[in-house]
Design a protein around this motif. Structure first.
Motif, mmCIF file in Angstrom:
data_model
loop_
_atom_site.group_PDB
_atom_site.id
_atom_site.type_symbol
_atom_site.label_atom_id
_atom_site.label_comp_id
_atom_site.label_asym_id
_atom_site.label_seq_id
_atom_site.Cartn_x
_atom_site.Cartn_y
_atom_site.Cartn_z
ATOM 1 N N LEU A 20 0.825 -1.207 0.000
ATOM 2 C CA LEU A 20 0.000 0.000 0.000
ATOM 3 C C LEU A 20 0.859 1.257 0.000
ATOM 4 O O LEU A 20 0.572 2.220 -0.720
ATOM 5 N N ASP A 21 1.921 1.270 0.793
ATOM 6 C CA ASP A 21 2.849 2.403 0.800
ATOM 7 C C ASP A 21 3.506 2.579 -0.566
ATOM 8 O O ASP A 21 3.638 3.690 -1.067
ATOM 9 N N ALA A 22 3.910 1.461 -1.164
ATOM 10 C CA ALA A 22 4.571 1.512 -2.479
ATOM 11 C C ALA A 22 3.620 2.037 -3.545
ATOM 12 O O ALA A 22 4.004 2.845 -4.396
ATOM 13 N N GLN A 23 2.376 1.581 -3.515
ATOM 14 C CA GLN A 23 1.413 2.052 -4.517
ATOM 15 C C GLN A 23 1.147 3.539 -4.334
ATOM 16 O O GLN A 23 1.106 4.285 -5.301
ATOM 17 N N GLU A 24 1.003 3.974 -3.086
ATOM 18 C CA GLU A 24 0.747 5.388 -2.811
ATOM 19 C C GLU A 24 1.896 6.268 -3.317
ATOM 20 O O GLU A 24 1.670 7.332 -3.863
ATOM 21 N N SER A 25 3.126 5.807 -3.151
ATOM 22 C CA SER A 25 4.287 6.605 -3.579
ATOM 23 C C SER A 25 4.725 6.275 -5.008
ATOM 24 O O SER A 25 5.709 6.820 -5.484
ATOM 25 N N ARG A 26 3.998 5.363 -5.657
ATOM 26 C CA ARG A 26 4.289 4.936 -7.041
ATOM 27 C C ARG A 26 5.687 4.334 -7.159
ATOM 28 O O ARG A 26 6.378 4.521 -8.148
ATOM 29 N N ASP A 27 6.087 3.591 -6.131
ATOM 30 C CA ASP A 27 7.392 2.934 -6.085
ATOM 31 C C ASP A 27 7.237 1.496 -6.586
ATOM 32 O O ASP A 27 6.971 0.575 -5.814
ATOM 33 N N ALA A 28 7.406 1.312 -7.889
ATOM 34 C CA ALA A 28 7.187 0.006 -8.503
ATOM 35 C C ALA A 28 8.147 -1.045 -7.967
ATOM 36 O O ALA A 28 7.759 -2.203 -7.783
ATOM 37 N N ASP A 29 9.401 -0.679 -7.705
ATOM 38 C CA ASP A 29 10.369 -1.664 -7.205
ATOM 39 C C ASP A 29 9.935 -2.218 -5.851
ATOM 40 O O ASP A 29 9.984 -3.424 -5.620
ATOM 41 N N ALA A 30 9.479 -1.344 -4.958
ATOM 42 C CA ALA A 30 9.028 -1.800 -3.643
ATOM 43 C C ALA A 30 7.768 -2.654 -3.767
ATOM 44 O O ALA A 30 7.621 -3.663 -3.072
ATOM 45 N N ALA A 31 6.858 -2.273 -4.654
ATOM 46 C CA ALA A 31 5.637 -3.058 -4.851
ATOM 47 C C ALA A 31 5.964 -4.433 -5.419
ATOM 48 O O ALA A 31 5.478 -5.455 -4.929
ATOM 49 N N LEU A 32 6.800 -4.467 -6.436
ATOM 50 C CA LEU A 32 7.155 -5.742 -7.066
ATOM 51 C C LEU A 32 7.875 -6.664 -6.091
ATOM 52 O O LEU A 32 7.751 -7.883 -6.177
ATOM 53 N N ALA A 33 8.595 -6.104 -5.141
ATOM 54 C CA ALA A 33 9.342 -6.908 -4.173
ATOM 55 C C ALA A 33 8.422 -7.732 -3.275
ATOM 56 O O ALA A 33 8.835 -8.764 -2.746
ATOM 57 N N VAL A 34 7.166 -7.303 -3.087
ATOM 58 C CA VAL A 34 6.249 -8.042 -2.221
ATOM 59 C C VAL A 34 5.196 -8.823 -3.007
ATOM 60 O O VAL A 34 4.362 -9.505 -2.414
ATOM 61 N N LEU A 35 5.235 -8.718 -4.331
ATOM 62 C CA LEU A 35 4.320 -9.489 -5.175
ATOM 63 C C LEU A 35 4.978 -10.797 -5.582
ATOM 64 O O LEU A 35 6.178 -10.839 -5.858
ATOM 65 N N SER A 36 4.196 -11.867 -5.647
ATOM 66 C CA SER A 36 4.735 -13.143 -6.124
ATOM 67 C C SER A 36 4.996 -13.033 -7.623
ATOM 68 O O SER A 36 4.421 -12.172 -8.299
ATOM 69 N N PRO A 37 5.853 -13.901 -8.178
ATOM 70 C CA PRO A 37 6.139 -13.838 -9.615
ATOM 71 C C PRO A 37 4.884 -13.987 -10.485
ATOM 72 O O PRO A 37 4.810 -13.426 -11.567
ATOM 73 N N GLY A 38 3.884 -14.706 -10.016
ATOM 74 C CA GLY A 38 2.654 -14.900 -10.784
ATOM 75 C C GLY A 38 1.508 -14.007 -10.351
ATOM 76 O O GLY A 38 0.353 -14.264 -10.675
ATOM 77 N N ALA A 39 1.817 -12.929 -9.638
ATOM 78 C CA ALA A 39 0.778 -12.061 -9.085
ATOM 79 C C ALA A 39 -0.097 -11.443 -10.172
ATOM 80 O O ALA A 39 0.352 -11.169 -11.285
#
Length: 118
Positions: A20-39
């Motif tokens: 949620l923090d990553a999406q709010e700040s538009r930080d794709a690297d941080a968001a991708l780090a918590v998503l599974s490869p098949g998300a």
């Protein structure tokens, strides 16, 4: 929105707060780090998957609008974490209540469904 200190979010898994923090700040690297490869992320019916699509979603979804977001509640629906959001801004309609429905696979997010709240 600061999802780490909002009184309704302490019970959320760290993975979801980080997303949620990553999406709010538009930080794709941080968001991708918590998503599974098949998300998969589904935003009001439009689905995104694969690193390029997910990166584009995090950085571009709604970027053309000025929006304020307030977390309105957190609850569990079985194994799914549901985070309510109230949005106000210069998008069509001006206000909307959304539920972000998170499914986890271990410590990573497998699916996010963003739907208009009932």
């Amino acid at each position: 929105m600061d999802t780490n200190t909002h009184p309704n979010t302490p019970q959320l898994p760290t993975t979801i707060r980080t997303y949620l923090d990553a999406q709010e700040s538009r930080d794709a690297d941080a968001a991708l780090a918590v998503l599974s490869p098949g998300a998969v992320i589904s935003d009001v019916g439009e689905s995104f998957s694969g690193e390029d699509d997910l990166r584009r979603f995090v950085t571009e979804a709604g970027a053309e609008f000025t929006v304020t977001t307030e977390v309105t509640g957190v609850h569990r629906d079985g194994e799914t974490w549901v985070v309510g959001h109230h949005l106000e801004g210069d998008f069509p309609g001006g206000t909307v209540d959304l539920d972000y429905r998170f499914e986890l696979a271990g410590e990573r997010i497998e699916r996010v469904d963003i739907v208009v709240a009932p």
